[in-house]
Design a protein around this motif. Structure first.
Motif, short mmCIF file in Angstrom:
data_model
loop_
_atom_site.label_atom_id
_atom_site.label_comp_id
_atom_site.label_asym_id
_atom_site.label_seq_id
_atom_site.Cartn_x
_atom_site.Cartn_y
_atom_site.Cartn_z
N GLY A 17 2.29 -3.91 -8.92
CA GLY A 17 1.63 -5.03 -9.57
C GLY A 17 0.24 -5.23 -8.98
N GLY B 152 0.25 -5.48 -5.30
CA GLY B 152 0.46 -5.08 -3.90
C GLY B 152 0.36 -6.23 -2.92
N LEU C 237 5.09 -9.20 0.77
CA LEU C 237 5.10 -9.43 2.22
C LEU C 237 6.28 -8.75 2.91
CD1 LEU C 237 4.15 -13.23 2.09
CD2 LEU C 237 2.69 -11.36 2.92
N ALA D 103 2.94 -6.94 -18.30
CA ALA D 103 3.35 -7.17 -16.91
C ALA D 103 2.19 -7.27 -15.92
CB ALA D 103 4.29 -6.05 -16.47
N ASP E 82 3.94 -20.34 -8.27
CA ASP E 82 2.59 -20.16 -7.72
C ASP E 82 2.66 -19.56 -6.32
OD1 ASP E 82 0.03 -20.42 -6.74
OD2 ASP E 82 -0.04 -22.60 -6.85
N ALA F 247 -1.19 -15.86 -3.74
CA ALA F 247 -1.97 -14.62 -3.80
C ALA F 247 -2.23 -14.25 -5.27
CB ALA F 247 -1.20 -13.51 -3.10
N ASN G 298 9.85 -9.73 -7.71
CA ASN G 298 10.30 -10.37 -6.45
C ASN G 298 10.94 -11.73 -6.67
OD1 ASN G 298 9.31 -8.27 -4.97
ND2 ASN G 298 7.49 -9.32 -4.22
N SER H 99 8.14 -17.56 -6.10
CA SER H 99 8.09 -18.98 -6.47
C SER H 99 6.89 -19.66 -5.84
CB SER H 99 9.41 -19.69 -6.19
OG SER H 99 9.92 -19.40 -4.93
N GLY H 100 7.05 -20.35 -4.71
CA GLY H 100 5.89 -21.01 -4.11
C GLY H 100 6.07 -22.51 -4.03
N GLY I 40 11.69 -3.54 -8.78
CA GLY I 40 11.34 -2.22 -9.31
C GLY I 40 12.39 -1.16 -9.05
C1 LIG Z 1 -1.28 -14.92 1.34
C2 LIG Z 1 0.00 -14.70 0.58
C3 LIG Z 1 0.78 -15.79 0.26
C4 LIG Z 1 1.97 -15.61 -0.46
N1 LIG Z 1 2.71 -16.71 -0.77
C5 LIG Z 1 3.81 -16.56 -1.51
C6 LIG Z 1 4.56 -17.71 -1.91
O1 LIG Z 1 4.24 -18.85 -1.59
N2 LIG Z 1 5.65 -17.52 -2.68
C7 LIG Z 1 6.04 -16.27 -3.08
O2 LIG Z 1 7.03 -16.15 -3.81
N3 LIG Z 1 5.37 -15.17 -2.69
C8 LIG Z 1 4.27 -15.28 -1.93
N4 LIG Z 1 3.56 -14.17 -1.56
C9 LIG Z 1 4.08 -12.81 -1.87
C10 LIG Z 1 3.59 -12.14 -3.15
O3 LIG Z 1 2.37 -12.66 -3.61
C11 LIG Z 1 4.64 -12.22 -4.26
O4 LIG Z 1 5.83 -11.57 -3.86
C12 LIG Z 1 4.20 -11.65 -5.60
O5 LIG Z 1 5.20 -11.89 -6.56
C13 LIG Z 1 3.92 -10.15 -5.58
O6 LIG Z 1 3.28 -9.81 -6.81
P1 LIG Z 1 2.41 -8.50 -6.96
O7 LIG Z 1 1.86 -8.49 -8.34
O8 LIG Z 1 1.47 -8.35 -5.85
O9 LIG Z 1 3.56 -7.41 -6.89
P2 LIG Z 1 3.73 -6.11 -5.96
O10 LIG Z 1 3.61 -6.51 -4.53
O11 LIG Z 1 2.80 -5.07 -6.45
O12 LIG Z 1 5.20 -5.72 -6.33
C14 LIG Z 1 6.29 -6.56 -6.03
C15 LIG Z 1 7.60 -5.85 -6.33
O13 LIG Z 1 7.83 -5.83 -7.74
C16 LIG Z 1 7.89 -4.49 -8.25
N5 LIG Z 1 7.13 -4.51 -9.49
C17 LIG Z 1 5.82 -4.80 -9.68
N6 LIG Z 1 5.52 -4.76 -10.98
C18 LIG Z 1 6.66 -4.42 -11.64
C19 LIG Z 1 7.01 -4.19 -13.01
N7 LIG Z 1 6.09 -4.30 -13.97
N8 LIG Z 1 8.26 -3.82 -13.30
C20 LIG Z 1 9.22 -3.71 -12.35
N9 LIG Z 1 8.95 -3.93 -11.04
C21 LIG Z 1 7.70 -4.28 -10.69
C22 LIG Z 1 7.26 -3.62 -7.16
O14 LIG Z 1 7.79 -2.32 -7.17
C23 LIG Z 1 7.65 -4.39 -5.90
O15 LIG Z 1 8.96 -4.07 -5.52
C24 LIG Z 1 2.38 -14.30 -0.84
C25 LIG Z 1 1.57 -13.21 -0.51
C26 LIG Z 1 0.40 -13.39 0.20
C27 LIG Z 1 -0.43 -12.19 0.53
#
Ligand SMILES: Cc1cc2nc3c(=O)[nH]c(=O)nc-3n(C[C@H](O)[C@H](O)[C@H](O)COP(=O)(O)OP(=O)(O)OC[C@H]3O[C@@H](n4cnc5c(N)ncnc54)[C@H](O)[C@@H]3O)c2cc1C
Length: 461
Positions: A75, A77, A80, A115, A136, A139, A149, A152-153, A203
Motif C-alpha cells: 500500500g 509501506g 509498524l 485499493a 485514522d 500516517a 491491517n 483504526s486509530g 495480504g
Molecule cells: C507514525 C505512524 C502512526 C501510525 N498510527 C497508527 C494508528 O494510530 N492506528 C493504526 O491502525 N495504524 C497506525 N499506523 C500503522 C499504519 O499506518 C497502518 O497499519 C496502515 O493501515 C498501513 O497502510 P499502508 O497503506 O501503509 O499499508 P502497507 O504497510 O503497505 O501494508 C499493510 C499490509 O496490508 C497488505 N496490503 C496492502 N495493500 C493491500 C491490498 N490492496 N490487498 C491486500 N493486502 C494489502 C500488505 O501486504 C501488508 O501486509 C501508524 C504508522 C505510522 C508510521
C-alpha cells in the motif's frame, strides 16, 4: 517451502502484461519496497510492479502461483510490524497507481474506491459532500493497507475500526480468480462474512483491488479537552470511568510523562509534564457538547485532575490536540540511532489502568527507556521501548520486556495487537492468543493459498 525465483522468463511474461514502464528492478525502488516503518530487517523484492487493473493482477498471480513465486501486496509501506516486507523476496505488487475514487453514492453514504487511494485524500474529497471515513491511522496509509491491517486509530471508540466500514470488496485470489464479496446493504445475514475474512489478512489471502466503504456525516460541532493528572493511575482510572458513564467520546487518548516531555520538546509546547488525557467529542450543537464537557469535568475532578483545559469548536479542538499528533516522530527525533519496539496491546477497558501500570513496572525493572501512550478509550496501549536491534544482548532485553507486557495483556483477556496487525513481530503470540483456532486459520490459509505464495512469513510462524 522452497520458493521460485523471478527469472528472465517470468520478467518477459510480466512485461507482456504491464509493459516495461510499470515494473522495476532499480536499486532504490527495491530498497524502498524492502522496509516499512518498523525495526524489522529489510529484505528487497526481486521486482516491483505497479498494476492498474484486477485483470493484470490476476494474470501476474497465475504466473507466480504456477512457479511458486512469493507475492506481497504493497500500500504505502507505513506498517509498524513488518507486514509488507517481502521476507522471501519475489514480487511486490504496489497498488499506489490504482488510486481512483470510482463512485460516490451520496444518498447511501457509501463510496467505492480502488485499493491505492490514500485515506486522507479520500476524506478531503468527501468533506465537500459533508461526509467522512473515520478510521485514522495518522500516517499516509492507503485504503487497501488499512483493510490489510484492519487499521483504526484515535476515533475507534465512537465510530469503529476499518472492519466496521467495509461493505464489499473485489479480491484477486492467488489462483488469479477475481471474486466479489459482500453487498451494498449495511446489514446482511447472508452466509459467511467473507469481507471480514479479508480484513486484517495482511495480504496473505489475496490482493484486494476495490472496496466499498460505509461513510458517516461530518460532525457539526467539536469539543475538546486536555486534562492533566498527578498520577498515571488517576488518569487511567478516569478513562475507565468516562467509558462506563454512558458518555460517547469520539477520541480519548493517554500520554505518560516521558511522552509529554518529548512532544513538548519536539513541538515547542508548554504542557505540564504530567500524565495527560486528550478528549474529543462530536455533536450536533455546542449546547449539547457543553453538557458532555461538564460531565467529563466532574469525573476528572473525582480523580483529582491538576489542570483542565477545554474548548468548543474546530479551532479550539485543533489548538488543544496539537500535542497528540506526531508522537511517533517526536520519539524518533529524540533518539537518533535508536529504534522502538512498538507495543500495541488492547485490553478490556476495566483493565486499562492495570496494563499501563504493568508496562511502567516492566520498564523500571529492566532499566529500559520507553514511552507509553495510546487510544485509551478503546483499551489500546502503545509503548515504544527504545533500543538498538543490531546489539543483540541489549535488544533481547527489549524483546523480553515486550513479551512480558503482551503476556499480561493476554492474561487480562486482551490481544497482542489492537490495530497494527501481526506482521513478523507478533507471530510468536498467535498460539497463546488463539489456542486451537489458530489451526483453523492455517486451514483457511491453505485452502485459499495452497502454494503459500501470498506474503509468506507473516501472521504464522
Ligand atoms: C507514525 C505512524 C502512526 C501510525 N498510527 C497508527 C494508528 O494510530 N492506528 C493504526 O491502525 N495504524 C497506525 N499506523 C500503522 C499504519 O499506518 C497502518 O497499519 C496502515 O493501515 C498501513 O497502510 P499502508 O497503506 O501503509 O499499508 P502497507 O504497510 O503497505 O501494508 C499493510 C499490509 O496490508 C497488505 N496490503 C496492502 N495493500 C493491500 C491490498 N490492496 N490487498 C491486500 N493486502 C494489502 C500488505 O501486504 C501488508 O501486509 C501508524 C504508522 C505510522 C508510521
Amino acid at each position: 517451502m522452497a520458493y521460485g525465483k523471478v527469472t528472465d522468463r517470468e520478467l518477459e511474461s510480466i512485461r507482456g502484461i504491464v509493459g516495461s514502464e510499470r515494473m522495476s528492478m532499480g536499486e532504490s525502488i527495491l530498497d524502498l519496497h524492502g522496509k516499512d516503518e518498523s525495526f524489522h530487517r529489510k529484505r528487497r523484492p526481486e521486482v516491483v510492479i505497479w498494476p492498474l487493473h484486477a485483470q493484470e493482477i490476476g494474470e501476474i498471480l497465475k504466473i507466480a502461483n504456477e512457479r511458486r513465486i512469493p507475492v506481497t501486496p504493497w500500500g504505502a509501506g507505513t506498517s509498524l510490524e513488518g507486514n509488507p516486507i517481502p521476507v522471501e523476496g519475489g514480487i511486490v505488487l504496489d497498488l499506489q497507481r490504482m488510486n481512483h475514487i470510482l463512485s460516490l453514492m451520496e444518498e447511501d453514504l457509501q463510496v467505492c474506491v480502488e485499493a491505492g487511494v490514500i485515506y486522507k485524500e479520500l476524506n478531503q474529497y468527501l468533506s465537500r459532500y459533508g461526509l467522512f471515513f473515520p478510521p485514522d491511522p495518522g500516517a499516509a496509509a492507503t485504503i487497501g493497507g488499512m483493510v490489510g491491517n484492519n487499521a483504526s486509530g484515535i476515533r475507534t471508540i465512537k465510530y469503529g475500526a476499518t472492519k466496521d466500514f467495509v461493505l464489499n470488496m473485489t479480491i484477486v485470489l492467488p489462483s488469479g480468480e477475481i471474486v466479489r464479496a459482500g453487498s451494498n446493504a449495511i446489514k446482511s445475514s447472508s452466509g459467511y462474512d467473507l469481507c471480514r475474512l479479508f480484513v486484517g489478512s495482511e495480504g496473505t489471502l489475496g490482493v484486494i483491488t476495490e472496496i466499498t466503504l460505509r461513510l458517516v456525516g461530518l460532525p457539526a460541532e467539536f469539543m475538546a479537552a486536555v486534562v492533566q493528572f498527578n498520577s498515571i493511575r488517576e488518569a487511567t482510572d478516569a478513562v475507565s470511568q468516562i467509558m462506563r458513564s454512558g458518555l460517547r467520546p469520539a477520541a480519548l487518548e493517554f500520554l505518560d510523562i516521558p511522552t509529554v516531555q518529548v512532544v513538548n520538546r519536539y513541538k515547542n509546547l508548554s504542557l505540564e509534564e504530567t500524565p495527560t488525557l486528550f478528549i474529543e467529542f462530536h455533536g450536533i450543537s455546542g449546547e449539547g457538547l457543553k453538557e458532555d464537557l461538564e460531565w467529563v469535568k466532574e469525573i476528572c475532578a473525582e480523580h483529582r485532575y491538576l489542570r483542565f483545559d477545554s474548548g468548543i469548536g474546530r479551532e479550539q479542538r485543533n489548538r488543544l490536540w496539537e500535542a497528540r499528533y506526531e508522537v511517533h516522530d517526536s520519539i524518533k527525533v529524540n533518539h537518533p540511532g535508536l529504534s522502538p519496539l512498538v507495543i500495541d496491546t488492547a485490553v478490556p477497558i476495566s483493565k486499562y489502568p492495570d496494563i499501563v501500570d504493568w508496562g511502567q513496572k516492566v520498564l523500571k525493572k529492566r532499566g529500559l527507556k520507553g514511552y507509553a501512550f495510546g487510544h485509551a478509550g478503546s483499551g489500546n496501549l502503545h509503548m515504544e521501548i527504545m533500543g538498538i536491534p543490531e546489539e543483540e544482548a541489549q535488544w533481547q532485553k527489549v524483546l523480553e520486556a515486550g513479551e512480558e507486557i503482551v503476556s499480561f495483556a493476554l492474561e487480562c483477556g486482551g490481544t497482542a495487537t489492537g490495530e497494527h496487525g501481526i506482521g513478523i513481530g507478533k507471530r510468536k503470540f498467535m498460539k497463546r492468543e488463539h489456542g486451537d483456532s489458530l489451526k483453523l486459520m492455517k486451514q483457511i490459509k491453505d485452502l485459499l493459498d495452497p502454494n503459500g505464495i501470498m506474503n509468506p512469513g507473516k501472521i504464522f510462524e
